[in-house]
Design an enzyme around this catalytic site. Structure first.
Site, PDB file in Angstrom:
ATOM      1  N   GLU A 440       0.821  -1.222   0.000  1.00 53.43           N
ATOM      2  CA  GLU A 440       0.000   0.000   0.000  1.00 53.43           C
ATOM      3  C   GLU A 440       0.851   1.267   0.000  1.00 53.43           C
ATOM      4  OE1 GLU A 440      -2.872  -0.474  -0.725  1.00 53.43           O
ATOM      5  OE2 GLU A 440      -3.224  -2.530  -0.094  1.00 53.43           O
ATOM      6  N   GLY A 441       1.993   1.193  -0.647  1.00 56.39           N
ATOM      7  CA  GLY A 441       2.922   2.316  -0.675  1.00 56.39           C
ATOM      8  C   GLY A 441       3.942   2.151   0.423  1.00 56.39           C
TER       9      GLY A 441
END
Length: 596
Positions: A440-441
């Protein structure tokens, strides 16, 4: 040994006591959710996590997911547990009642998420991803798509994923190659391959709804030419039941360091039928709605694993006999004292405890803002809540997962050699926690988002949503009294944060690499100050409770002692972080690439 019992007393504290003065409460739409009702939900969630999910955690890790001819089978017990999870209404807890949800506060839902992540992180990913997908569909899809998909996704009958990453591009989504060709009936033919797709294929639900980033034939280059499409595994029939296969195929599952009971898939879309979600070439806005939801949830994953690791370490430290206490024998009837008597073991346990309780307090504040952003009738409150959530989302994602990973490794250290072998169960926490810092980053990307996008947004408006309550608390509590040492410590750390903010703003305008070099340190600095603020509030409240004869004296006394440890042993990091930020990029960038 893996042991888990939800910390309900602390959860009630952060939900019902700590943040009542934050301006995000008194929401008419949530007035029916009284402490009695929410406490019943927490009690049942704790029971489900302890009795159903936790016993499957280690066995799921040992067995892992099975892949054969495009089919993925989850470990033994997962299908039954998921069916119970859905039937009990946990998938629909905070979802909109319009689509079959229960509409409970996000502040409560995040505590339930924490329990699932503590008990069985691999399991928690399946419903967690579905919740993120439903958020994007609710916000951007057409009414027809909402009607066709949301009821089954909210109920848990169908699940959801997000399909971004391709083999040649991860963070840089502008490079993606998946194609979407429009059809005469308004649908699109989706062709391409995606990797690292969590829950991309499994046997828990009868259908899987993929949200896929792809390019239209005439799309501009880069991220401005990305669109979002809804692509189901099976095409629904007119009556809403599952129909024929949609040429969505799982080519393989990844063999991972951890989260082995969560299927991470390579997905092929072979001219699969999909439908546009949102506007053409504006898919990133819709996808980021899902990603930002998921980023807060990933932060909760870090907290969840940290709590489970802490409880396992406490269990072992009280049980393991080794050596004698430096202050004298504490267990005269035994061959040795339990290792919890030793200062260095206490250091590790207190560090884990302080991380968990601090993160839980900050999470509760952010969750209340999520509720206010969505439900408050006051436009000014909604705007302030939106600003606060935007500022804190990268902090929650990155700091909580950093600290959860650190707690997992401290648990292994508490166990010593027994922690390094599989039988103890704590090495699983270290393996499972690691991915949360990446997906998610990555946490480095979160830090860049914070300094590159959030600090300067709307001339610093996001920062004001946090700076104002902290400075107000310091001003109102700066007089003499038992709280003074803590308020002074908060003031010093807050001063370092303010100076660091000014330094980054000034240098970053002239040289973006200066802001990039400071980003990770700045995120941690901001996060530690936010936790310190929560602990200062908790200490003030706990002291008042004790002064007026609260029944639960042991809880409030322990809260003050945990807060004191945080201030004396962890918050001083802020001084070093300020010096690191002040040092700038020079030594970081001095070495030529060829010299590495």
């Amino acid at each position: 040994m893996q042991v888990y019992d939800a910390p309900l007393r602390d959860m009630r504290f952060v939900l019902n006591e700590l943040h009542t003065d934050d301006g995000f409460g008194d929401i008419p739409a949530l007035a029916e959710f009284t402490p009695d009702l929410t406490d019943a939900v927490l009690e049942e969630a704790a029971r489900f996590s302890r009795e159903i999910l936790a016993p499957l955690n280690r066995s799921g890790d040992e067995e892992g997911c099975h892949y054969e001819n495009g089919v993925v089978r989850t470990p033994e017990g997962f299908r039954q547990a998921y069916q119970q999870f859905a039937d009990s209404g946990w998938t629909s807890l905070a979802a909109d009642p319009q689509w079959g949800g229960q509409g409970l506060p996000e502040a409560l839902n995040k505590l339930v998420e924490e329990m699932s992540c503590s008990a069985n992180l691999s399991f928690g990913l399946y419903p967690g991803l579905t919740a993120g997908a439903t958020t994007a569909i609710m916000g951007y899809a057409s009414e027809d798509l909402k009607q066709a998909y949301l009821p089954n996704m909210v109920s848990g009958k169908w699940s959801g994923t997000m399909c971004l990453t391709e083999a040649h591009c991860g963070t840089d989504l502008g490079l993606l190659r998946t194609r979407a060709v429009p059809q005469d009936d308004g649908s699109y033919r989706i062709a391409g391959s995606k990797i690292f797709i969590s829950a991309g294929e499994h046997d828990l639900t009868e259908n899987i709804v993929h949200l896929v980033l792809a390019r239209l034939p005439d799309a501009p280059k880069g991220v401005k030419g990305i669109s979002l499409f809804l692509v189901p595994k099976y095409l629904p029939k007119d009556d809403g039941s599952v129909g024929p296969s949609n040429a969505v195929l799982c080519a393989n599952i990844e063999h991972k360091m951890g989260l082995k009971a969560s299927a991470t898939c390579q997905m092929n879309f072979e001219d699969s039928t999909g439908w546009l979600v949102g506007e053409p070439n504006k898919g990133m806005a819709a996808m980021f709605t899902m990603m930002n939801t998921e980023r807060v949830s990933v932060g909760i994953q870090g907290l969840g694993v940290g709590e489970a690791a802490y409880q396992a370490a406490v269990y072992y430290a009280k049980d393991r006999l080794q050596g004698r206490a430096l202050s004298g024998v504490k267990n005269p009837d035994g061959a040795a004292d339990p290792i919890i008597v030793h200062p260095d073991v206490r250091r590790m346990l207190m560090t884990m405890r302080a991380y968990n309780e601090g993160c839980r307090a900050l999470s509760a504040w952010v969750s209340r803002a999520l509720d206010a952003e969505k439900h408050s009738p006051n436009p000014e409150v909604r705007q302030r809540a939106e600003d606060f959530v935007a500022l804190m989302t990268p902090v929650v994602k990155a700091l909580f997962t950093d600290l959860g990973h650190e707690s997992a490794h401290l648990a292994v250290q508490c166990y010593g050699g027994h922690g390094y072998i599989r039988e103890s169960g704590v090495e699983q926490y270290a393996r499972d926690a690691r991915i949360a810092m990446i997906y998610e980053g990555t946490n480095g990307i979160q830090a860049l988002d914070l300094v590159g996008r959030k600090l300067g947004a709307h001339t610093g408006r996001y920062l004001r949503s946090f700076f104002h309550p902290v400075s107000q608390f310091i001003e109102e509590n700066s007089g003499e009294g038992p709280l003074k040492p803590m308020v002074d410590g908060l003031a010093r750390a807050f001063g370092a944060l303010q100076l660091s903010t000014a330094t980054i703003a000034q240098r970053g305008l002239a040289d973006p690499e200066e802001a990039g070099a400071a980003s990770t340190d700045y995120l941690r600095l901001l996060g530690l100050v936010a936790i310190a603020y929560c602990y200062a509030k908790a200490t003030k409240l706990s002291a008042l409770k004790l002064m007026f004869g609260a029944e639960d004296k042991a809880f409030y006394d322990a809260k003050i002692k945990t807060a004191t440890f945080f201030y004396e042993r962890i918050l001083p990091q802020t001084a070093a972080l300020f010096l690191q930020i002040k040092a700038g990029k020079k030594s970081m960038m001095a070495l030529d690439a060829e010299a590495f």
